[in-house]
Scaffold this active site. Structure first.
Site, short mmCIF file in Angstrom:
data_model
loop_
_atom_site.label_atom_id
_atom_site.label_comp_id
_atom_site.label_asym_id
_atom_site.label_seq_id
_atom_site.Cartn_x
_atom_site.Cartn_y
_atom_site.Cartn_z
N GLU A 175 0.81 -1.23 0.00
CA GLU A 175 0.00 0.00 0.00
C GLU A 175 0.84 1.27 0.00
O GLU A 175 0.88 2.02 0.99
CB GLU A 175 -0.96 -0.01 1.19
CG GLU A 175 -1.92 -1.18 1.16
CD GLU A 175 -3.04 -1.06 2.21
OE1 GLU A 175 -2.95 -0.20 3.10
OE2 GLU A 175 -4.01 -1.82 2.10
N GLU A 359 -5.90 -7.94 -0.22
CA GLU A 359 -6.52 -7.73 1.10
C GLU A 359 -7.97 -7.36 0.91
O GLU A 359 -8.31 -6.57 0.03
CB GLU A 359 -5.86 -6.59 1.90
CG GLU A 359 -4.55 -6.92 2.55
CD GLU A 359 -3.97 -5.75 3.35
OE1 GLU A 359 -4.75 -4.92 3.86
OE2 GLU A 359 -2.73 -5.68 3.45
C1 FCB Z 1 -4.61 -2.12 5.27
C2 FCB Z 1 -3.26 -2.55 5.79
C3 FCB Z 1 -3.32 -3.57 6.88
C4 FCB Z 1 -4.48 -3.37 7.80
C5 FCB Z 1 -5.75 -3.21 7.02
C6 FCB Z 1 -6.98 -3.04 7.87
O1 FCB Z 1 -4.55 -0.81 4.83
O2 FCB Z 1 -2.47 -3.06 4.75
O3 FCB Z 1 -2.08 -3.54 7.55
O4 FCB Z 1 -4.22 -2.30 8.63
O5 FCB Z 1 -5.66 -2.11 6.17
#
Ligand code: FCB
Length: 445
Positions: A175, A359
């Site tokens: 990210e 994610e």
């Molecule tokens: C993302 C991150 C992870 C976690 C989730 C909820 O932005 O990569 O570390 O904090 O959000």
């Protein structure tokens, strides 16, 4: 069951996805390992959490989920759920406590961990950097300094030399928007700056770090190199042309800057309009190094945002709460946005390259052990969108749930629970939630 009734069981199952589709779950080093163990060095999250008001209750990752000692149990949980892969990260400050000098214990830990994954039939999906910058480097300017991308490539090489032969996939940086914008312009993550000039430099240096690290991985003979970018579905908060323009700019800063740089070697013009005066000298010369050929592209998706035009300096925008049901983070639940961003990314940036959802998940009120039906509902709806995107021709090749364990949720500390597995932070007991069991059934079908 009507469309809006909460789902208490998964309707989507493995057999709805193509052969070889990879189901995985994710964590990151600082959020679970216990940074006090194994000779890791201080990071900028340790110092950020000590600054009053920056992190809820001043919590840090010193113990976290004690995964450093409990990793075997944790890998067993992943394998027993029927996942194919595990997305984990390597901590720079564990491997190189001062950012430069190797701590053999740190490399030994990741060596054991990767072997542990392979022994359980799990694909090791590594991320080189998930946010814990060694404090020594942070003091020398951190991501605003060009030194960081270069040092990061050396760190990557060190990790690759030790475990690269056994990794299934690698992404340099988790990210980059959070590393740069959230941390240097919005001030919400370490180092907590609210400075457009610093943000502009970080926005470029994190891209260069991605490129140099990808090069280092290739040079070390590591294959299946990709990128992991977070994206939000940016919606104008009203039908005014001003809000529409603000939403477009928000989208460009958040979701297009990195996808465009990594895949096409160019930054979106409407973002350069604001950032160019603050960018490092001769940044254009780095674009070729940034646009390394990739084997896959990862998208982290959680929510949509409602954007308004504000007065004041560029970028002159803000977000306001929207009408949809929200998670414990206050994030609107908007599965449709995942489909929009998957299609747009394939069409505009990545073409035939395999895309992974790297994610997706939610913070849920799991302070006791009542069934987390809200998580089942959330995941099932997002999985259904992923399945439909494949039917539409998006080359989606895998889906990853954040997170295996309740863990250290950065500035919000231990209160926000994202895990498929409940963690009692007093005893470190792990208890799989209803979503874990439901998912295990869906993956077995
Ligand atoms: C993302 C991150 C992870 C976690 C989730 C909820 O932005 O990569 O570390 O904090 O959000």
């Amino acid at each position: 069951m009507t469309e809006t009734e909460p789902r208490t069981a998964f309707t989507v199952r493995r057999s709805d996805f193509p052969e070889g589709f990879v189901f995985a779950t994710a964590t990151s080093a600082y959020q679970i390992e216990g940074h006090a163990f194994g000779g890791a060095g201080r990071t900028h999250w340790d110092s950020f959490s000590e600054q009053p008001g920056k992190v809820a209750r001043g919590e840090n990752g010193a113990v976290a989920c004690d995964h450093y000692h409990r990793w075997e149990e944790d890998l067993d949980l992943i394998a027993q759920a029927g996942f194919d892969g595990y997305r984990f990260s390597t901590s720079w400050a564990r491997v190189m406590p001062d950012g430069e000098t190797v701590n053999p214990e740190g490399l030994d830990f990741y060596d054991r961990l990767v072997d542990g994954m392979l022994a359980r039939g799990l694909k090791p999906m590594a991320t080189m950097y998930h946010w814990e910058l060694p404090e020594t480097l942070a003091r020398r300017g951190g991501w605003t300094s060009r030194e960081i991308p270069e040092r990061f490539a050396e760190f990557t090489r060190t990790v690759a030399d030790r475990i690269g032969d056994r990794l299934w996939s690698v992404a340099p940086v988790n990210e980059p928007w959070c590393v740069a914008w959230l941390s240097h312009y919005l001030g919400q993550h370490a180092p907590g700056l609210t400075d457009l000039g610093a943000a502009a430099k970080a926005m470029h240096h994190v891209c260069l770090a991605h490129g140099l690290s990808a090069q280092a991985l290739r040079a070390a003979g590591v294959g299946n190199v990709g990128a992991v970018c977070n994206m939000e579905w940016a919606l104008p908060a009203s039908d005014s042309p001003e809000d529409a323009a603000a939403a477009d700019l928000y989208d460009a800063i958040y979701s297009r800057w990195f996808a465009s740089a990594f895949n096409k070697g160019v930054y979106p013009e409407i973002v350069l309009d604001g950032l160019a005066p603050h960018m490092p000298a001769n940044w254009q010369d780095d674009m070729a190094a940034i646009a390394q050929p990739l084997d896959w592209f990862g998208i982290n998706y959680y929510t949509c945002s409602r954007v308004v035009r504000t007065g004041g300096e560029w970028p002159a925008l803000d977000t306001v709460p929207g009408p949809l049901p929200k998670t414990e983070m206050g994030w609107e639940i908007a599965p449709e946005g995942l489909g929009v961003l998957l299609r747009r990314t394939a069409q505009d940036y990545t073409g035939d390259l395999p895309i992974y959802v790297t994610e997706n998940g939610l913070a849920h009120d799991d302070h006791d052990l009542r069934p987390d039906h809200g998580r089942i509902d959330y995941l099932d709806r997002h999985l259904a969108v992923a399945r439909d995107a494949i039917a539409d021709g998006v080359p989606l090749a895998g889906y990853t749930i954040w997170s295996l364990l309740d863990n250290y949720e950065w500035a919000l500390g231990y209160d926000k629970r994202f895990g498929l597995v409940h963690v009692d932070f007093d005893t470190q007991a792990r208890t799989p939630k209803a979503s874990y069991h439901g998912l295990a059934r869906a993956l077995a079908e």
